[in-house]
Design a protein around this motif. Structure first.
Motif, PDB file in Angstrom:
ATOM      1  N   VAL A 112      45.830  63.073  52.997  1.00 40.76           N
ATOM      2  CA  VAL A 112      44.607  63.562  53.620  1.00 40.76           C
ATOM      3  C   VAL A 112      44.311  62.603  54.770  1.00 40.76           C
ATOM      4  O   VAL A 112      44.265  61.392  54.577  1.00 40.76           O
ATOM      5  N   SER A 113      44.148  63.152  55.970  1.00 36.64           N
ATOM      6  CA  SER A 113      43.879  62.297  57.126  1.00 36.64           C
ATOM      7  C   SER A 113      42.854  62.973  58.024  1.00 36.64           C
ATOM      8  O   SER A 113      42.570  64.159  57.889  1.00 36.64           O
ATOM      9  N   ILE A 122      44.433  58.870  64.404  1.00 34.07           N
ATOM     10  CA  ILE A 122      44.480  59.590  63.131  1.00 34.07           C
ATOM     11  C   ILE A 122      44.488  58.549  62.023  1.00 34.07           C
ATOM     12  O   ILE A 122      45.298  57.632  62.029  1.00 34.07           O
ATOM     13  N   CYS A 123      43.532  58.674  61.111  1.00 30.78           N
ATOM     14  CA  CYS A 123      43.398  57.722  60.016  1.00 30.78           C
ATOM     15  C   CYS A 123      43.712  58.415  58.705  1.00 30.78           C
ATOM     16  O   CYS A 123      43.257  59.533  58.468  1.00 30.78           O
ATOM     17  N   VAL A 124      44.455  57.750  57.850  1.00 31.32           N
ATOM     18  CA  VAL A 124      44.822  58.311  56.555  1.00 31.32           C
ATOM     19  C   VAL A 124      43.778  57.911  55.520  1.00 31.32           C
ATOM     20  O   VAL A 124      43.463  56.731  55.363  1.00 31.32           O
ATOM     21  N   LEU A 125      43.212  58.907  54.832  1.00 33.28           N
ATOM     22  CA  LEU A 125      42.222  58.682  53.779  1.00 33.28           C
ATOM     23  C   LEU A 125      42.888  58.540  52.421  1.00 33.28           C
ATOM     24  O   LEU A 125      42.428  57.797  51.573  1.00 33.28           O
ATOM     25  N   TYR A 126      43.931  59.306  52.212  1.00 29.08           N
ATOM     26  CA  TYR A 126      44.608  59.338  50.913  1.00 29.08           C
ATOM     27  C   TYR A 126      46.089  59.573  51.159  1.00 29.08           C
ATOM     28  O   TYR A 126      46.458  60.408  51.987  1.00 29.08           O
ATOM     29  N   GLU A 127      46.918  58.820  50.461  1.00 29.06           N
ATOM     30  CA  GLU A 127      48.354  59.035  50.553  1.00 29.06           C
ATOM     31  C   GLU A 127      48.963  58.805  49.182  1.00 29.06           C
ATOM     32  O   GLU A 127      48.742  57.764  48.578  1.00 29.06           O
ATOM     33  N   ALA A 128      49.696  59.791  48.697  1.00 32.17           N
ATOM     34  CA  ALA A 128      50.346  59.666  47.391  1.00 32.17           C
ATOM     35  C   ALA A 128      51.734  59.078  47.587  1.00 32.17           C
ATOM     36  O   ALA A 128      52.318  59.190  48.667  1.00 32.17           O
ATOM     37  N   THR A 129      52.254  58.485  46.558  1.00 31.03           N
ATOM     38  CA  THR A 129      53.573  57.866  46.646  1.00 31.03           C
ATOM     39  C   THR A 129      54.686  58.851  46.315  1.00 31.03           C
ATOM     40  O   THR A 129      55.841  58.482  46.298  1.00 31.03           O
TER      41      THR A 129
END
Length: 163
Positions: A112-113, A122-129
């Motif tokens: 989610v960015s 652009i900033c990333v709010l959530y990143e899954a592995t």
């Protein structure tokens, strides 16, 4: 029991939570919305996004449907946000005062960015592995299309972090 009825698919819970938390925090920072109103807004937005994304969520191809899942305020309010805001009595003029006039929020499987302004970073709010399939990297996403559609060169650099 009623929680399951309108609840998101388990594989989109963290992404939707990140998006809802971000929009709610934007409303919270202005101090015009009570905590109770924020809870109602958050619940309404969570349900609306889960419903909207239900048939447009492809963890095996994270960028498929990315344009459909893009939440956009570009001097015109995104209908999903305005619908959730109407649940707590916020009018469109109030929303325009509380939220950035230009905001893009991408809600994709595993990431989610957001970007505020047309030339913002652009900033990333959530990143899954979770490992992303190699085939998705060459595809044109909502983000990439917007970057390509620029008329002026970007003044900011986008930093990407690979896992």
């Amino acid at each position: 029991q009623s929680q399951r009825r309108g609840g998101p698919r388990p594989d989109m819970v963290p992404e939707i939570a990140a998006a809802v938390g971000f929009v709610s925090s934007l409303l919270r920072t202005r101090g015009c919305v009570s905590e109770q109103q924020l809870q109602v807004f958050s619940g309404a937005l969570r349900e609306a996004l889960a419903e909207h994304y239900k048939h447009h969520w492809f963890p095996e191809k994270p960028f498929k449907g990315s344009g459909y899942r893009c939440i956009r305020i570009n001097h015109k309010m995104d209908p999903i946000i305005s619908k959730a805001a109407s649940q707590i009595g916020l009018s469109l003029p109030q929303l325009y005062q509380l939220l950035p006039s230009e905001l893009t929020l991408w809600v994709d499987p595993y990431e989610v960015s957001y970007r505020i302004g047309e030339d913002g970073s652009i900033c990333v709010l959530y990143e899954a592995t979770a490992t992303k399939p190699v085939s998705s990297y060459g595809m044109l996403t909502c983000k990439n299309q917007m970057m390509l559609g620029r008329t002026s060169p970007s003044k900011n650099y986008i930093m990407t972090v690979s896992s």
